[in-house]
Design an enzyme around this catalytic site. Structure first.
Site, short mmCIF file in Angstrom:
data_model
loop_
_atom_site.label_atom_id
_atom_site.label_comp_id
_atom_site.label_asym_id
_atom_site.label_seq_id
_atom_site.Cartn_x
_atom_site.Cartn_y
_atom_site.Cartn_z
N PRO A 285 19.77 -87.29 -41.66
CA PRO A 285 20.27 -88.11 -40.46
C PRO A 285 20.12 -87.63 -39.33
O PRO A 285 20.55 -86.44 -39.07
CB PRO A 285 21.77 -88.25 -41.02
CG PRO A 285 22.18 -87.04 -41.88
CD PRO A 285 20.62 -86.71 -42.56
N ASN A 286 20.10 -88.33 -38.24
CA ASN A 286 19.73 -88.12 -36.82
C ASN A 286 18.83 -87.48 -36.30
O ASN A 286 18.42 -87.18 -35.16
CB ASN A 286 21.09 -87.27 -36.11
CG ASN A 286 22.47 -88.02 -36.61
OD1 ASN A 286 22.66 -89.19 -36.33
ND2 ASN A 286 23.32 -87.42 -37.39
N ARG B 231 18.06 -85.99 -28.84
CA ARG B 231 19.33 -85.42 -29.32
C ARG B 231 19.67 -83.83 -28.75
O ARG B 231 18.89 -82.91 -29.54
CB ARG B 231 19.18 -85.42 -30.82
CG ARG B 231 20.45 -85.21 -31.65
CD ARG B 231 20.38 -84.98 -33.28
NE ARG B 231 21.22 -84.53 -33.52
CZ ARG B 231 21.23 -83.98 -34.75
NH1 ARG B 231 20.30 -83.93 -35.64
NH2 ARG B 231 22.38 -83.55 -35.55
N TYR C 173 18.31 -78.55 -30.48
CA TYR C 173 17.25 -78.91 -31.45
C TYR C 173 15.98 -78.86 -30.69
O TYR C 173 15.00 -79.14 -31.34
CB TYR C 173 17.50 -80.14 -31.87
CG TYR C 173 18.88 -80.22 -32.57
CD1 TYR C 173 19.14 -79.43 -33.72
CD2 TYR C 173 19.91 -81.07 -32.28
CE1 TYR C 173 20.10 -79.31 -34.41
CE2 TYR C 173 21.33 -81.00 -32.99
CZ TYR C 173 21.36 -80.21 -34.03
OH TYR C 173 22.52 -80.25 -34.82
N ASN D 230 14.86 -80.92 -44.51
CA ASN D 230 16.08 -80.53 -43.47
C ASN D 230 16.81 -81.92 -43.67
O ASN D 230 16.68 -82.98 -43.41
CB ASN D 230 15.38 -80.72 -41.98
CG ASN D 230 16.21 -80.43 -40.83
OD1 ASN D 230 17.55 -80.54 -41.19
ND2 ASN D 230 16.06 -80.12 -39.64
N ALA E 144 23.12 -83.17 -41.35
CA ALA E 144 24.39 -82.66 -41.53
C ALA E 144 24.88 -82.75 -43.35
O ALA E 144 25.68 -82.54 -43.64
CB ALA E 144 25.26 -83.57 -40.97
N GLU F 230 14.40 -75.12 -47.55
CA GLU F 230 15.36 -75.67 -46.52
C GLU F 230 14.89 -75.43 -45.38
O GLU F 230 14.65 -74.02 -45.13
CB GLU F 230 16.61 -75.08 -46.90
CG GLU F 230 17.86 -75.43 -45.85
CD GLU F 230 19.18 -74.95 -46.30
OE1 GLU F 230 19.10 -73.71 -46.52
OE2 GLU F 230 20.21 -75.44 -46.21
N HIS G 161 16.13 -75.82 -41.15
CA HIS G 161 16.81 -76.18 -39.86
C HIS G 161 16.32 -75.69 -38.53
O HIS G 161 15.81 -74.65 -38.56
CB HIS G 161 18.37 -75.62 -40.11
CG HIS G 161 19.07 -76.16 -41.35
ND1 HIS G 161 19.42 -77.43 -41.40
CD2 HIS G 161 19.08 -75.44 -42.52
CE1 HIS G 161 20.02 -77.30 -42.58
NE2 HIS G 161 19.67 -76.41 -43.28
N ARG H 157 26.70 -71.39 -35.63
CA ARG H 157 27.51 -72.62 -34.94
C ARG H 157 28.77 -72.73 -35.35
O ARG H 157 29.45 -71.73 -35.87
CB ARG H 157 26.43 -73.72 -35.11
CG ARG H 157 25.02 -73.54 -34.54
CD ARG H 157 24.19 -74.68 -34.70
NE ARG H 157 24.68 -75.92 -33.95
CZ ARG H 157 24.29 -77.03 -34.22
NH1 ARG H 157 23.36 -77.31 -35.12
NH2 ARG H 157 24.88 -78.22 -33.55
C1 DQA Z 1 20.27 -79.44 -38.51
C2 DQA Z 1 21.57 -78.50 -38.37
C3 DQA Z 1 22.73 -79.44 -39.25
O1 DQA Z 1 23.96 -78.60 -39.02
C4 DQA Z 1 22.88 -80.55 -38.21
O2 DQA Z 1 23.92 -81.37 -38.74
C5 DQA Z 1 21.68 -81.45 -38.07
C6 DQA Z 1 20.45 -80.79 -37.72
C7 DQA Z 1 19.02 -78.65 -38.15
O3 DQA Z 1 18.10 -78.85 -38.06
O4 DQA Z 1 19.43 -77.61 -37.16
O5 DQA Z 1 21.52 -82.65 -38.09
O6 DQA Z 1 19.91 -79.45 -39.89
#
Ligand code: DQA
Length: 146
Positions: free
Chosen positions: A13-14, A21, A26, A78, A81, A102, A104, A111
């Site tokens: 998501p996002n 964003r 990011y 990735n 959240a 994984e 990020h 954080r």
């Molecule tokens: C994320 C880190 C997550 O905590 C966050 O909710 C994201 C992006 C990252 O790529 O740093 O949406 O996965």
């Protein structure tokens, strides 16, 4: 010519909003730009990538199952959240025979406290965090070496 081994690159998501964003967290690269660079690197490594993004948890789970059924070489995930909330993703990763890496962009450990738990990390082969878009390239190199 034989089909090269495929690496699924799944984004949660996002992450469709990358570029605009919170760029201070990011970075400025869009997901399409990250995909383009990954495709170049995959070609060098003799791999194919299948890059996808969804804001829906169930899609990520279905794609993990698909990666297992299709015999993908690895999954780069990735989960956004959902990383911090989804026991269903943990179960799906454990349910497939494919190694999951994984990724990020940010370093969740540095954080907010609610980002410190990762259900993905608990089931993944390994994790790469905090290196921005470079993390996807590092994960691809790791996938190639598995
Ligand atoms: C994320 C880190 C997550 O905590 C966050 O909710 C994201 C992006 C990252 O790529 O740093 O949406 O996965």
């Amino acid at each position: 010519m034989a089909t090269p081994p495929t690496i699924y690159v799944l984004n949660g998501p996002n992450l469709n909003l990358l570029g605009t964003r919170e760029p201070e967290i990011y970075g400025a690269e869009t997901l399409d730009e990250i995909a383009g660079a990954l495709e170049d690197r995959a070609r060098e490594l003799g791999l194919a990538i299948d890059m996808r993004q969804s804001n829906h948890e169930g899609h990520l789970i279905d794609w993990l199952h698909e990666a297992g059924a299709e015999g993908a070489r690895a999954v780069i995930l990735n989960a956004g959240a959902f990383t911090h909330s989804s026991i269903a993703l943990y179960d799906a990763i454990r349910a497939i025979p494919v190694p999951v890496i994984e990724v990020h962009l940010s370093n969740p450990q540095a954080r907010e406290p609610f980002r410190r738990r990762s259900y993905v990390a608990a089931a993944a082969k390994g994790s790469i965090s905090g290196f921005g878009a470079l993390g996807y390239q590092l994960a691809l190199d790791a996938a190639a070496s598995l």
